[in-house]
Write a protein that holds these residues in place. Structure first.
Motif, short mmCIF file in Angstrom:
data_model
loop_
_atom_site.label_atom_id
_atom_site.label_comp_id
_atom_site.label_asym_id
_atom_site.label_seq_id
_atom_site.Cartn_x
_atom_site.Cartn_y
_atom_site.Cartn_z
N ARG A 1 0.52 -1.27 0.16
CA ARG A 1 -0.24 0.09 0.04
C ARG A 1 0.70 1.06 0.04
NH1 ARG A 1 -5.01 0.87 1.30
NH2 ARG A 1 -5.35 -0.92 2.53
N GLU A 2 2.30 1.57 0.65
CA GLU A 2 2.82 2.05 1.07
C GLU A 2 3.60 2.75 -0.35
OE1 GLU A 2 3.40 2.08 6.04
OE2 GLU A 2 4.76 1.44 4.78
N GLU A 3 4.73 1.79 -0.09
CA GLU A 3 5.08 1.19 -2.30
C GLU A 3 3.99 2.77 -3.69
OE1 GLU A 3 8.50 1.30 -2.37
OE2 GLU A 3 7.83 1.89 -0.33
N MET A 4 2.57 1.68 -3.22
CA MET A 4 1.68 2.21 -4.23
C MET A 4 1.34 4.02 -4.37
SD MET A 4 -0.59 -1.05 -4.59
CE MET A 4 -1.21 -0.07 -6.69
N GLN A 5 1.41 4.02 -2.72
CA GLN A 5 1.35 5.44 -2.28
C GLN A 5 2.14 6.82 -2.66
OE1 GLN A 5 0.10 5.58 1.40
NE2 GLN A 5 -1.90 5.40 1.08
N ARG A 6 3.74 6.16 -2.67
CA ARG A 6 4.65 6.67 -2.92
C ARG A 6 4.63 6.91 -4.48
NH1 ARG A 6 9.36 5.51 -4.32
NH2 ARG A 6 9.09 2.81 -4.36
N ASP A 7 4.73 5.79 -5.74
CA ASP A 7 5.05 6.07 -6.43
C ASP A 7 4.23 5.18 -7.59
OD1 ASP A 7 6.21 5.01 -8.80
OD2 ASP A 7 8.06 4.19 -8.62
N LEU B 1 10.23 -6.61 0.51
CA LEU B 1 8.99 -6.05 -0.07
C LEU B 1 9.97 -4.71 -1.07
CD1 LEU B 1 6.56 -6.99 -1.20
CD2 LEU B 1 5.95 -4.29 -0.99
N LYS B 2 9.79 -3.46 0.20
CA LYS B 2 9.70 -2.30 0.06
C LYS B 2 11.10 -1.76 -0.92
CE LYS B 2 7.20 0.38 2.40
NZ LYS B 2 6.82 2.07 2.79
N ALA B 3 12.40 -2.53 -0.43
CA ALA B 3 13.44 -3.28 -1.13
C ALA B 3 13.44 -3.69 -2.21
CB ALA B 3 14.50 -3.54 -0.31
N ALA B 4 12.78 -4.92 -2.34
CA ALA B 4 12.24 -5.00 -4.28
C ALA B 4 11.96 -3.92 -4.99
CB ALA B 4 11.35 -6.63 -3.63
N VAL B 5 11.17 -3.55 -4.31
CA VAL B 5 10.26 -2.69 -5.39
C VAL B 5 11.36 -1.45 -5.65
CG1 VAL B 5 7.76 -0.79 -5.80
CG2 VAL B 5 7.87 -2.98 -3.89
#
Lengths: 338, 332
Positions: free
Chosen positions: A14-20, A158-162
């Protein structure tokens, strides 16, 4: 905030989709209202916030991973998902021939920042929904492979992977998710963690010492990390001090961490939930003996599943998966012999 | 569109450019066939001779920013998309001056910056990737189209089925170009397909299907413009089948003895370059001396490309380790 692995992954996505806004999810049954949120609830409810970026697919794994590959080359950050890791095998051409190799074939002119998520674990489903597939991918240059055994690591990896510019494959364990409701698993192990406020990543390529010890090094990932800790608990009562290492990243391996530990203890056991033949234990074992065989006080020992498919019968399944007692027995014998 | 309208729409400059590209592909392929048989070129080759109208007709309908995906037979697509012949030639020689720095080779020719994904040599393998590129264009709201080239053989792959179905479901801006040259390696398509037209498969995906004469660059251009325009304007993808033929064998030294002589002869009567040359002369778009000038120019260009390739720098053995991970050394 204490979260399970499924919740931590959901929060991170969710946070990665919000960020980018180039991040999107693509997979089977991931965003169906009233559905499961993927086979293990990881994407549950995300479709409400990201309607266009949670893409439900036909049952077409080759298509899903091809779509992720093409979209990544064109500047998106796809998170492609299979319900069970076993289904990755339907997409092997896209994963091994395209995703892993296209940057190299292009002479470095493009990049393929795909994240792939796949549940593994020998869990009451027999041979085709319960494999540990890690060895098939470790032999393929071009893909980074991570395997979080705690919710803290699941979120950070997961965040590092994205954010990584290379393809990353995340193996998640069915018994560690902590999935709830209709998707909960019997025999689950608590892998939940306190997730700190604010954003963090766990670096790809770095393992961690889960428990420090003196007499022997145990190396295990995912469920086998938890079983290794349980074995270490049993042995502690007998005065045997085990160091437990969780590689967290299966490729590239954090060999410095492993070698330093083995230099200290002089003994090493590698625990695997997949068959012994051609497994990660073989790779780690070869690297140890190539670099520091002088330090070894006893032979490198692998504790792995039999060289057979995963059987269904609970009796055979328990025999198939290395159990904490079996790990402890093996270590006890090893120390007695040398 | 009538032939006259089409000629008018294209204009003399574009028409002669298209002819030049077709002739460049033919010359390139004939020269490398010779070099390969002489043993001067490493690796293997799959050639495009006879199919020039397909690549040039489709690529002439594209804009800058559009992307094509290709196959194990990519030289024609690369030249048609505008990758310099000398960079393709250098790649065939495995030189660092090649379009993939010698890491790709004949079967992986491409340059993403010039609108071509490195060719994917697994039959049908590029189709899902191209679908994904088109999906990215749609998600980002970009005015771009992705085009997948593949052969009749690929239409029997699962990847074709999965990708076309998904492309149709998501209504992505893609065109799937099936170059039906009637043979998958040595196997006649009649032996492995019960339907006459591969384009008919489009209906099973709820997709538009279309057929063009793959030996006639104007017909290919006409149909490709229409379906590329449809993709661009949000009308969804198309399966465009081009009926064509390769004069050469499947690869390397294959004499294609599995193709009857009469079949080869009947196709050669429809030669795409000779026929297009005739049209250009009849319509007075170019005269004979103009044609000669153009052919001399291409001959010289290919000779220079060979020189560029042969004299180009070899990679160092340890270059094997470069151009792989973005932010990581290869673990050794």
């Amino acid at each position: 905030m204490k979260l399970t692995i499924a919740e931590a992954l959901r929060k991170a996505i969710r946070e990665e989709m919000q960020r980018d806004e180039t991040v999107f999810c693509i997979g089977e049954d991931i965003g169906i209202s009233g559905g499961f949120g993927g086979a293990f609830t990881v994407t549950l409810g995300l479709e409400k916030d990201f309607r266009d970026r949670i893409i439900d697919t036909p049952i077409s794994e080759n298509g899903i991973f091809g779509a992720a590959c093409g979209a990544a080359i064109m500047g998106m950050r796809p998170i492609a998902d299979v319900q069970y890791g076993d289904f990755l095998l339907c997409a092997m051409d896209q994963i091994i021939n395209q995703i892993a190799k296209l940057r190299y074939m292009s002479g470095g002119k493009l990049k393929v920042p795909v994240v792939m998520r796949a549940p593994v674990g020998v869990t009451g489903r027999g041979a085709q929904h319960a494999q540990c597939l890690e060895p098939y991918f470790i032999s393929c240059p071009g893909i980074k492979i991570v395997a979080p055994s705690t919710a803290y690591d699941a979120y950070g990896l997961l965040k590092a992977a994205v954010r990584d510019d290379d393809p990353v494959l995340i193996f998640e364990h069915k018994l560690l998710y902590g999935s709830k409701g209709a998707r909960s698993e019997t025999g689950g192990v608590d892998a939940s963690s306190e997730i700190p406020e604010g954003d963090y990543t766990v670096p790809i390529g770095r393992g961690v010492v889960r428990r420090e010890g003196e007499d022997i090094t145990i190396i295990g990932s995912l469920l086998m990390m938890h079983y290794s800790l349980q074995a270490a608990d049993i042995l502690k009562k007998e005065g045997i001090s085990c160091e437990v290492i969780d590689p967290r990243t299966l490729w590239p391996l954090d060999m410095d961490l492993i070698l330093n530990s083995v230099k200290k203890t002089g003994r090493v056991v590698i625990v695997e939930e997949s068959p012994k033949q051609g497994g990660i234990g073989a790779e780690i074992s070869a690297q140890i003996s190539e670099s520091i065989s002088d330090y070894l006080l006893s032979p490198i020992t692998r504790i792995a599943a039999p060289n057979t498919p995963a059987p269904f019968s609970p009796v055979m399944e328990k025999f198939y998966v290395p159990q904490p007692e079996r790990i402890a027995d093996k270590i006890r014998n090893l120390l007695a012999e040398s | 569109m009538t032939r006259q309208d089409l000629l008018k729409k294209l204009g003399n400059k574009k028409l002669t450019d298209m002819f030049e590209r077709m002739f460049e592909i033919r010359t390139f392929e004939e020269k490398i066939q010779f070099l390969f048989l002489e043993g001067k070129m490493p690796g293997t080759i799959h050639q495009y001779i006879g199919m020039e109208a397909c690549a040039v007709g489709v690529c002439s309908a594209l804009k800058e920013g559009d992307i094509i995906g290709s196959t194990h037979r990519p030289h024609g697509h690369a030249i048609a998309r505008g990758i310099p012949s000398r960079e393709i030639m250098a790649e065939l020689y495995g030189k660092t001056t090649g379009c993939c720095k010698g890491k790709g080779g004949s079967m992986h020719i491409g340059d993403i910056k010039k609108g071509m994904l490195p060719a994917i040599a697994i039959v049908g393998g590029n189709i899902p990737v191209v679908m994904g590129m088109a999906l990215a264009f749609k998600l980002k709201g970009e005015d771009r189209v992705a085009v997948s080239f593949f052969g009749d053989g690929a239409s029997n792959e699962g990847a074709f089925h999965e990708a076309l179905n998904m492309a149709s479901v998501y209504e992505v801006p893609a065109v799937f170009v099936c170059e039906n040259n009637l043979y998958g390696a040595s196997t006649s398509i009649k032996k492995v397909l019960k339907i006459e037209n591969i384009a008919d498969r489009a209906s099973s995906y709820g997709m538009q299907g279309m057929i063009a004469d793959g030996m006639d660059v104007l017909d290919v251009y006409d149909k490709a413009s229409k379906v590329v325009g449809d993709a661009r304007s949000g009308k969804g993808p198309t399966l465009l089948e081009l009926k064509t033929f390769r004069y050469c064998g499947h690869s390397r030294r294959d004499p294609s003895n599995y193709i009857p002589k009469e079949e080869k002869q009947s196709w050669k009567k429809k030669d795409p370059i000779l026929n297009f040359e005739r049209v250009l002369l009849e319509e007075k778009i170019i005269d004979k001396s103009g044609i000669k000038e153009l052919k001399d120019k291409i001959d010289k260009k290919i000779e220079e490309a060979i020189e560029f390739a042969q004299n180009g720098p070899e990679p160092k053995p340890e270059d094997t380790y470069s151009d792989f991970y973005v932010n990581m050394e290869v673990p050794r």
